[in-house]
Motif scaffolding. Structure first.
Motif, mmCIF file in Angstrom:
data_model
loop_
_atom_site.group_PDB
_atom_site.id
_atom_site.type_symbol
_atom_site.label_atom_id
_atom_site.label_comp_id
_atom_site.label_asym_id
_atom_site.label_seq_id
_atom_site.Cartn_x
_atom_site.Cartn_y
_atom_site.Cartn_z
ATOM 1 N N PRO A 26 12.841 27.820 21.547
ATOM 2 C CA PRO A 26 14.187 28.149 22.043
ATOM 3 C C PRO A 26 15.209 28.071 20.911
ATOM 4 O O PRO A 26 15.190 27.117 20.126
ATOM 5 C CB PRO A 26 14.482 27.052 23.080
ATOM 6 C CG PRO A 26 13.213 26.288 23.263
ATOM 7 C CD PRO A 26 12.398 26.497 22.026
ATOM 8 N N THR A 27 16.095 29.052 20.815
ATOM 9 C CA THR A 27 17.138 29.057 19.775
ATOM 10 C C THR A 27 18.447 29.592 20.351
ATOM 11 O O THR A 27 18.474 30.209 21.411
ATOM 12 C CB THR A 27 16.774 29.950 18.565
ATOM 13 O OG1 THR A 27 17.080 31.315 18.887
ATOM 14 C CG2 THR A 27 15.312 29.830 18.172
ATOM 15 N N GLY A 29 20.042 31.603 18.158
ATOM 16 C CA GLY A 29 20.208 32.768 17.290
ATOM 17 C C GLY A 29 20.854 32.440 15.959
ATOM 18 O O GLY A 29 20.979 31.288 15.576
ATOM 19 N N HIS A 32 17.644 31.210 10.757
ATOM 20 C CA HIS A 32 17.494 30.871 9.341
ATOM 21 C C HIS A 32 16.086 30.318 9.122
ATOM 22 O O HIS A 32 15.263 30.275 10.053
ATOM 23 C CB HIS A 32 18.573 29.870 8.922
ATOM 24 C CG HIS A 32 18.688 28.667 9.817
ATOM 25 N ND1 HIS A 32 17.701 27.731 9.939
ATOM 26 C CD2 HIS A 32 19.681 28.278 10.659
ATOM 27 C CE1 HIS A 32 18.071 26.798 10.791
ATOM 28 N NE2 HIS A 32 19.270 27.104 11.264
ATOM 29 N N GLY A 34 14.976 27.408 8.874
ATOM 30 C CA GLY A 34 14.605 26.282 9.741
ATOM 31 C C GLY A 34 13.991 26.770 11.045
ATOM 32 O O GLY A 34 12.951 26.263 11.499
ATOM 33 N N HIS A 35 14.631 27.767 11.660
ATOM 34 C CA HIS A 35 14.043 28.374 12.861
ATOM 35 C C HIS A 35 12.669 28.971 12.538
ATOM 36 O O HIS A 35 11.712 28.830 13.291
ATOM 37 C CB HIS A 35 14.942 29.489 13.401
ATOM 38 C CG HIS A 35 16.300 29.044 13.857
ATOM 39 N ND1 HIS A 35 17.449 29.375 13.178
ATOM 40 C CD2 HIS A 35 16.698 28.312 14.913
ATOM 41 C CE1 HIS A 35 18.495 28.882 13.807
ATOM 42 N NE2 HIS A 35 18.082 28.214 14.863
ATOM 43 N N TYR A 69 30.838 30.607 17.410
ATOM 44 C CA TYR A 69 29.440 30.374 17.028
ATOM 45 C C TYR A 69 28.865 31.676 16.468
ATOM 46 O O TYR A 69 28.988 32.736 17.083
ATOM 47 C CB TYR A 69 28.627 29.884 18.231
ATOM 48 C CG TYR A 69 27.317 29.267 17.800
ATOM 49 C CD1 TYR A 69 27.243 27.927 17.440
ATOM 50 C CD2 TYR A 69 26.163 30.036 17.695
ATOM 51 C CE1 TYR A 69 26.060 27.359 16.995
ATOM 52 C CE2 TYR A 69 24.972 29.486 17.251
ATOM 53 C CZ TYR A 69 24.930 28.143 16.912
ATOM 54 O OH TYR A 69 23.758 27.593 16.454
ATOM 55 N N TYR A 143 8.496 24.111 20.711
ATOM 56 C CA TYR A 143 8.775 23.674 19.332
ATOM 57 C C TYR A 143 10.265 23.400 19.146
ATOM 58 O O TYR A 143 11.096 24.264 19.457
ATOM 59 C CB TYR A 143 8.300 24.754 18.341
ATOM 60 C CG TYR A 143 6.799 24.897 18.377
ATOM 61 C CD1 TYR A 143 6.179 25.628 19.392
ATOM 62 C CD2 TYR A 143 5.993 24.244 17.451
ATOM 63 C CE1 TYR A 143 4.801 25.716 19.454
ATOM 64 C CE2 TYR A 143 4.611 24.336 17.513
ATOM 65 C CZ TYR A 143 4.021 25.068 18.517
ATOM 66 O OH TYR A 143 2.655 25.142 18.592
ATOM 67 N N LYS A 147 15.822 18.149 12.928
ATOM 68 C CA LYS A 147 17.251 18.255 12.601
ATOM 69 C C LYS A 147 18.118 17.749 13.753
ATOM 70 O O LYS A 147 19.125 17.090 13.545
ATOM 71 C CB LYS A 147 17.561 19.716 12.274
ATOM 72 C CG LYS A 147 18.986 20.163 12.436
ATOM 73 C CD LYS A 147 19.798 19.786 11.235
ATOM 74 C CE LYS A 147 21.179 20.435 11.199
ATOM 75 N NZ LYS A 147 21.770 20.786 12.438
ATOM 76 N N ASP A 148 17.731 18.091 14.990
ATOM 77 C CA ASP A 148 18.459 17.636 16.182
ATOM 78 C C ASP A 148 17.666 16.478 16.796
ATOM 79 O O ASP A 148 17.026 16.615 17.841
ATOM 80 C CB ASP A 148 18.626 18.797 17.161
ATOM 81 C CG ASP A 148 19.465 19.911 16.544
ATOM 82 O OD1 ASP A 148 20.689 19.786 16.550
ATOM 83 O OD2 ASP A 148 18.879 20.883 16.018
ATOM 84 N N GLN A 151 18.236 15.328 20.377
ATOM 85 C CA GLN A 151 17.770 16.374 21.303
ATOM 86 C C GLN A 151 16.259 16.272 21.528
ATOM 87 O O GLN A 151 15.781 16.443 22.656
ATOM 88 C CB GLN A 151 18.134 17.738 20.729
ATOM 89 C CG GLN A 151 17.550 18.915 21.478
ATOM 90 C CD GLN A 151 18.134 20.222 20.998
ATOM 91 O OE1 GLN A 151 19.206 20.610 21.415
ATOM 92 N NE2 GLN A 151 17.432 20.909 20.109
ATOM 93 N N SER A 174 14.333 21.738 7.730
ATOM 94 C CA SER A 174 14.374 22.606 6.539
ATOM 95 C C SER A 174 15.738 22.457 5.879
ATOM 96 O O SER A 174 16.769 22.431 6.572
ATOM 97 C CB SER A 174 14.174 24.066 6.931
ATOM 98 O OG SER A 174 12.927 24.242 7.553
#
Ligand code: AMP
Length: 277
Positions: A26-27, A29, A32, A34-35, A69, A143, A147-148, A151, A174
């Protein structure tokens, strides 16, 4: 690669061959590296990979940066296609929150400190949308990025509490060559703030080094971070923390592990980062 904003189509594809494993990333958008690292973990660990792109309005407070955003759907889709993703779900706000929507997933404890104290409605928004996405995509594995950090703890707890039938996989953070954690929000930084922002990781690394050298007082670790960050005039600390990585309560004395974390404003942009020891 199938791109769809239709829930039935996602479910049909997901169950077209029932014994295939599906990974899900889940993103929001503006993708980058990291995703991409999470996408690559999913591609390597599953038969098929789904990604969602949805800027979830309910996890932003009215004062936060929903309207600014960063977005780039065409670029994101090209990026995911090149990576070899099978399915991208791009729902609208109205599909996710139709008129009459009234359910919230809220967690009572792990959502309270750190991010929760600065963003009291944030995790209810996150947990609710991720629960919905899990029910729509029904992945084998999901996944998320370290970083979060909070969460990941909140969502692991939700998966346990609500018996979601999936495996949570957490990928490492990343970073840019100067140490700054990759984030879609980095695009919002002025040149001056971008140049200042690596202090966040420098401060975490300094506290980490002190821990490695034997420092065990939480307050000393927090003070090391505060001193380094406040020395940079562009930076404004929201919080620094040396907390128990399970309960997220601040530690007086670090006995086992510690989650070093911080949230820092540069202008209107709020960056978070952490090191888990
Ligand atoms: P976002 O689009 O910011 O909601 O992030 C989507 C997913 O990517 C979340 O699981 C994030 O934790 C993860 N993510 C964001 N930034 C990074 C990063 N620098 N390294 C690894 N994962 C990340």
């Amino acid at each position: 690669m199938i791109v769809t904003a239709n829930i039935d189509e996602v479910r049909q594809l997901r169950w077209a061959v029932p014994n295939l494993t599906w990974g899900f990333v889940p993103t929001m958008g503006y993708l980058h590296a990291g995703h991409l690292s999470l996408v690559q973990l999913s591609l390597a660990g599953n038969d098929k990979t789904a990604v969602s792109i949805f800027i979830n309005p309910t996890q932003f407070a009215p004062t936060e940066d929903l309207s600014t955003y960063p977005r780039n759907l065409a670029g994101d889709l090209a990026f995911l296609e090149a990576a070899g993703v099978d399915l991208v779900f791009t729902p609208s706000d109205a599909l996710m929150y139709p008129p009459g929507f009234q359910t919230t997933v809220s967690l009572s404890q792990v959502t309270q400190p750190l991010e929760g104290s600065s963003r009291p409605t944030h995790f209810a928004g996150v947990a609710t949308v991720v629960a919905k996405l899990f029910n729509i995509v029904q992945p084998t594995r999901a996944y998320f990025g370290q970083k979060d950090a909070q969460q990941t703890i909140v969502l692991r707890q939700m998966v346990r509490d609500l018996n979601f039938n999936l495996e949570m996989v957490i990928g490492p953070t990343s970073r840019e060559p100067d140490g700054l954690a990759m984030s879609s929000r980095n695009a919002l930084l002025s040149a001056e703030n971008r140049a200042a922002a690596p202090v966040v990781y420098r401060a975490l690394s300094a506290a980490n080094a002190a821990y490695e050298a034997g420092e065990r007082f939480g307050e000393v670790l927090r003070q090391i971070m505060i001193e380094m960050i406040t020395a940079v005039p562009q930076a404004r600390i929201d919080y620094v923390s040396a907390a128990d990585p399970r309960t997220l309560q601040e530690l007086d004395v670090v006995e086992e592990g510690v989650l070093l974390s911080t949230a820092v404003f540069f202008g209107n942009t709020r960056l978070i980062d952490n090191i888990l020891i």
